[in-house]
Scaffold this motif. Structure first.
Motif, short mmCIF file in Angstrom:
data_model
loop_
_atom_site.label_atom_id
_atom_site.label_comp_id
_atom_site.label_asym_id
_atom_site.label_seq_id
_atom_site.Cartn_x
_atom_site.Cartn_y
_atom_site.Cartn_z
N VAL A 136 -5.79 16.84 17.97
CA VAL A 136 -5.23 18.10 17.48
C VAL A 136 -4.51 17.92 16.16
CG1 VAL A 136 -3.69 20.03 18.00
CG2 VAL A 136 -5.00 18.94 19.84
N PHE A 137 -3.49 17.09 16.13
CA PHE A 137 -2.69 16.88 14.92
C PHE A 137 -3.16 15.59 14.27
CE2 PHE A 137 0.04 19.22 17.94
CZ PHE A 137 0.19 20.39 17.22
N ARG A 138 -4.29 15.67 13.61
CA ARG A 138 -4.92 14.49 13.01
C ARG A 138 -4.13 14.01 11.81
NH1 ARG A 138 -10.70 13.71 14.55
NH2 ARG A 138 -10.18 11.85 13.41
N ALA A 139 -4.08 12.71 11.66
CA ALA A 139 -3.40 12.11 10.52
C ALA A 139 -4.22 12.36 9.26
CB ALA A 139 -3.20 10.62 10.73
N LEU A 140 -3.53 12.58 8.18
CA LEU A 140 -4.21 12.70 6.89
C LEU A 140 -4.72 11.32 6.50
CD1 LEU A 140 -1.65 14.97 5.04
CD2 LEU A 140 -3.97 15.59 5.72
N PRO A 141 -5.85 11.25 5.81
CA PRO A 141 -6.32 9.93 5.37
C PRO A 141 -5.30 9.28 4.45
CG PRO A 141 -7.82 11.69 4.64
CD PRO A 141 -6.69 12.32 5.39
N ALA A 142 -5.16 7.99 4.57
CA ALA A 142 -4.21 7.26 3.72
C ALA A 142 -4.67 7.35 2.28
CB ALA A 142 -4.13 5.81 4.16
N PRO A 143 -3.73 7.55 1.36
CA PRO A 143 -4.13 7.60 -0.05
C PRO A 143 -4.66 6.24 -0.48
CG PRO A 143 -1.73 7.62 0.16
CD PRO A 143 -2.31 7.69 1.54
N GLU A 144 -5.71 6.31 -1.28
CA GLU A 144 -6.30 5.05 -1.74
C GLU A 144 -5.39 4.42 -2.78
OE1 GLU A 144 -10.39 5.06 -2.84
OE2 GLU A 144 -10.86 6.63 -1.38
N THR A 145 -5.16 3.14 -2.63
CA THR A 145 -4.36 2.43 -3.62
C THR A 145 -5.29 1.49 -4.36
OG1 THR A 145 -3.80 0.76 -1.98
CG2 THR A 145 -2.22 2.53 -2.29
N PRO A 146 -5.12 1.41 -5.67
CA PRO A 146 -6.00 0.51 -6.42
C PRO A 146 -5.75 -0.93 -6.03
CG PRO A 146 -4.28 1.41 -7.83
CD PRO A 146 -4.16 2.08 -6.50
N ALA A 147 -6.80 -1.72 -6.10
CA ALA A 147 -6.68 -3.14 -5.78
C ALA A 147 -5.77 -3.79 -6.81
CB ALA A 147 -8.05 -3.80 -5.79
N PRO A 148 -4.93 -4.73 -6.37
CA PRO A 148 -4.03 -5.38 -7.33
C PRO A 148 -4.83 -6.20 -8.34
CG PRO A 148 -3.89 -6.42 -5.18
CD PRO A 148 -4.77 -5.22 -5.03
N VAL A 149 -4.37 -6.16 -9.58
CA VAL A 149 -5.01 -6.91 -10.66
C VAL A 149 -4.34 -8.27 -10.73
CG1 VAL A 149 -5.46 -6.96 -13.13
CG2 VAL A 149 -5.47 -4.79 -11.89
N PRO A 150 -5.12 -9.36 -10.66
CA PRO A 150 -4.49 -10.68 -10.71
C PRO A 150 -3.89 -10.92 -12.10
CG PRO A 150 -6.88 -10.89 -10.67
CD PRO A 150 -6.55 -9.43 -10.50
N VAL A 151 -2.73 -11.51 -12.08
CA VAL A 151 -2.04 -11.80 -13.33
C VAL A 151 -2.12 -13.30 -13.57
CG1 VAL A 151 0.18 -11.72 -14.54
CG2 VAL A 151 -0.48 -9.89 -12.97
N LEU A 152 -2.61 -13.67 -14.73
CA LEU A 152 -2.72 -15.09 -15.07
C LEU A 152 -1.44 -15.55 -15.73
CD1 LEU A 152 -6.32 -15.12 -16.58
CD2 LEU A 152 -5.62 -15.80 -14.29
N GLN A 153 -1.05 -16.75 -15.41
CA GLN A 153 0.13 -17.31 -16.07
C GLN A 153 -0.31 -17.89 -17.41
OE1 GLN A 153 2.38 -19.84 -13.58
NE2 GLN A 153 2.55 -18.31 -11.96
N ASP A 154 0.64 -18.07 -18.32
CA ASP A 154 0.34 -18.48 -19.69
C ASP A 154 -0.53 -19.73 -19.77
OD1 ASP A 154 1.64 -16.35 -20.73
OD2 ASP A 154 3.53 -17.42 -21.02
#
Length: 167
Positions: A136-154
């Protein structure tokens, strides 16, 4: 302790809200049942059905605007139809317990009526909780979150290749 703990907290919060609305709904159900039972000549199960219908209306308002207020509201006709369908099944479960006790076993004192009315409410509540949250009271779909972008160290960063000039 990330996603699993967060999910558990959400479920505990939902059960608490469902219980708060349901608890007041049980009081409404029992008060109306006893009022109808003791102020009219209706038979016990008929008085119980009236009380259950009053509680169903009260509970819908509480569930929609308190317990499940953050759930999908886009299809109210579907929601109301399913709510009434599952509530009717709960009504049959609840009043079936009272009917069996009263007419099957002959337990028909005011105290016995209330005990078996309460027991029927408990059994029907388990069914209602499952059906309301699942259908009856269905959950809304979870908002899509973008995949994390890997950060390279110097030191791992590689400079872009450039043309070397020949002398």
């Amino acid at each position: 302790m990330g996603h699993g703990a967060s999910r558990l907290r959400r479920i505990v919060r939902e059960v608490a809200k469902f219980g708060a609305v349901g608890g007041v709904g049980v009081l409404v159900n029992l008060v109306v049942f006893n009022l109808v039972r003791h102020t009219t000549d209706l038979q016990v199960v008929r008085a119980s059905v009236i009380a259950t219908v009053v509680a169903i209306v009260f509970n819908y308002v509480g569930f929609r605007y308190f317990t499940y207020r953050d759930r999908d509201k886009s299809r109210r006709t579907r929601e109301m139809t399913l709510f009434l369908l599952f509530s009717a099944i709960g009504l049959v479960i609840e009043n079936g317990v009272l009917y069996a006790a009263t007419y099957g076993f002959g337990w028909n004192t005011p105290l016995q009526n209330n005990v078996f009315k309460f027991l029927g409410i408990g059994v029907a509540t388990l069914f209602r909780f499952w059906s309301y949250r699942s259908w009856v009271f269905r959950a809304l779909p979870a908002p899509e979150t973008p995949a994390p972008v890997p950060v390279l160290q110097d030191e791992q960063a590689v400079p872009p290749k450039t043309k070397q000039q020949v002398p």
